[in-house]
Design an enzyme around this catalytic site. Sequence first.
Site, PDB file in Angstrom:
ATOM      1  CD1 TRP A 134      22.773  11.629  12.310  1.00 11.85           C
ATOM      2  CD2 TRP A 134      23.437  11.231  10.214  1.00 11.85           C
ATOM      3  NE1 TRP A 134      23.082  10.294  12.224  1.00 11.85           N
ATOM      4  CE2 TRP A 134      23.494  10.019  10.950  1.00 11.85           C
ATOM      5  CE3 TRP A 134      23.819  11.221   8.871  1.00 11.85           C
ATOM      6  CZ2 TRP A 134      23.907   8.814  10.378  1.00 11.85           C
ATOM      7  CZ3 TRP A 134      24.232  10.032   8.295  1.00 11.85           C
ATOM      8  CH2 TRP A 134      24.271   8.842   9.045  1.00 11.85           C
ATOM      9  CG  ASN A 135      19.236  10.333   7.178  1.00  9.82           C
ATOM     10  OD1 ASN A 135      18.679  10.940   8.100  1.00  9.82           O
ATOM     11  ND2 ASN A 135      18.634   9.362   6.518  1.00  9.82           N
ATOM     12  CD  GLU A 190      10.707   7.719   7.932  1.00  6.44           C
ATOM     13  OE1 GLU A 190      11.224   7.254   6.895  1.00  6.44           O
ATOM     14  OE2 GLU A 190      10.269   8.879   8.020  1.00  6.44           O
ATOM     15  CG  LEU A 191      11.443   3.935  14.766  1.00 10.62           C
ATOM     16  CD1 LEU A 191      10.990   2.970  15.839  1.00 10.62           C
ATOM     17  CD2 LEU A 191      12.130   5.149  15.380  1.00 10.62           C
ATOM     18  N   GLY A 208      14.758   8.287  13.447  1.00  8.14           N
ATOM     19  CA  GLY A 208      16.080   7.881  13.892  1.00  8.14           C
ATOM     20  C   GLY A 208      16.135   6.402  14.179  1.00  8.14           C
ATOM     21  CD  GLU A 255      18.902   1.400   9.839  1.00 10.81           C
ATOM     22  OE1 GLU A 255      18.234   1.904   8.923  1.00 10.81           O
ATOM     23  OE2 GLU A 255      18.728   1.679  11.048  1.00 10.81           O
ATOM     24  CE  LYS A 273      18.431  16.794  19.611  1.00 14.33           C
ATOM     25  NZ  LYS A 273      19.776  16.373  19.053  1.00 14.33           N
ATOM     26  CB  CYS A 311      15.388   4.830   7.363  1.00 12.34           C
ATOM     27  SG  CYS A 311      14.293   6.038   6.590  1.00 12.34           S
TER      28      CYS A 311
END
Length: 493
Positions: free
Chosen positions: A152-153, A251-252, A229, A384, A176, A285
């Site tokens: 969402w960012n 990508e976390l 996410g 985080e 999605k 992130c």
Amino acid sequence: MAERLEHFIGGQHRSPSNGAWFPSTNPATLETLYEAARGDRADVRTAVDAAYQTFHSPEWSRTTPSERGRLLRRLGDVIGEHAEELARLESLDNGKLYREMKGQLATLPEYLYYYGGLADKVQGSQIPTNSPEVLNFTQREPLGVVGAITPWNSPLTLTVSKLAPALAAGNTLVIKPSEYTSRTILRLGELADEAGFPAGVVNVVTGFGAEAGDALVNDPRLAKISFTGSTRTGSAIASSAAARFIGCTLELGGKSPNIVFEDADVSNAAMGVIAGIFAAGGQTCIAGSRVLAHRSIYDELVERVTERASSIVIGDPMDDATELGPLAFEDQLAKVSSYVDIGKEEGATVRYGGRAPEVDLPGYFFSPTVLTEANNDMRICREEIFGPVAAIMPFDTEDEALRLANDTEYGLAAGVWTSNLQRAMRMSQRLDAGTVWLNTYRAMSPMSPREGFKQSGVGVEHGLESMNEYTRLKSIWINTDEGPVADPFVMRS
């Protein structure tokens, strides 16, 4: 009644199979913007059906790389034509500054142009063999249906960074989006149709992770999963992909250090710290949430960062005067606030912020926050937060700075501020981070590969290298000898 947004599947808008909808709220005003289709397993199955059939259809499978490149460049043009509309929709959906989104959308077509240029440059190679009669060469092929789950960012940017290389390589997609930011990704599907992509190449199913997201991840026809996410969700996705022997790009999370040495230009470094943690409300992130300052300039840096934090204009993200908008949703506000409380309990001092500001709007606003007297054992320095919270801690030597910077389970990014070129190079080589910025922060380009180390991810996004993430390598052998094939059981002299 709020506008209802349907799934976009096979080039058409489709109502949810279960008849369920869910609201999306403007995080600044708390007004309902629209209702999106609450997708479930049946909707996902329909979307994967469309993507799978299109992937195997002549209309897409026989599209040449050059034609795919033209389609991507056309999509870039179409996005450019709708840039202000998309920027407005995204700002309303997640609270990011409208002026920031206008700048982001102005550069987003570059992703499509870049990968459009790469579409016809995916090449194999000839392999040397021990026989002149045997030819061996490789070729790269598309994988099939790619499932993309996006956050969402930065919905559009992070979705396009997956869509562009996937389509350039010849795959089809089911996307999605986050349940908090459905609108612009649905619009992206429509714009792909407008650009001329065959129906079923780009499909969008909206809904929640436990319903639509889980169904997508576990669909047996998926050839790859690309996810941006949280590390926890990424781990679950990686386990599912591994069980089916399909690839995943993840990508976390991040807990990136922003390191300021004693020989740095402190005024520039302070602006780098501000950009690293307060830009985009810290909801990124790569946020430089751990600030490491040499003890000799620690007080000056804290003073400069605090002074600028206290003057940041907080308010309506649609107002060009606003410098910091709301957090994206209520749970995120509660999470950020709770971490500040945790930091205080652990012994950190709130130098500035740490509370909801006075704003003439009822939304999810939180002040830019500076925490001092922090140390690397505190939860605020290890977990985080994903909000505008900077934890500043001192160090005395280069080795100590390096130890503190690398003492984290994450490894996404790092910043270094120094006038010493040798030190800058040493730090860039010894930091456990996929991206290192020297005397800058948050610089990025579709041409520059990005990889997370440790628990910050798997695989590469952006750049030439990302094309390999969306192709498979095939080795082909040809016997060019026109003579009879030798009997394998007859010994040859």
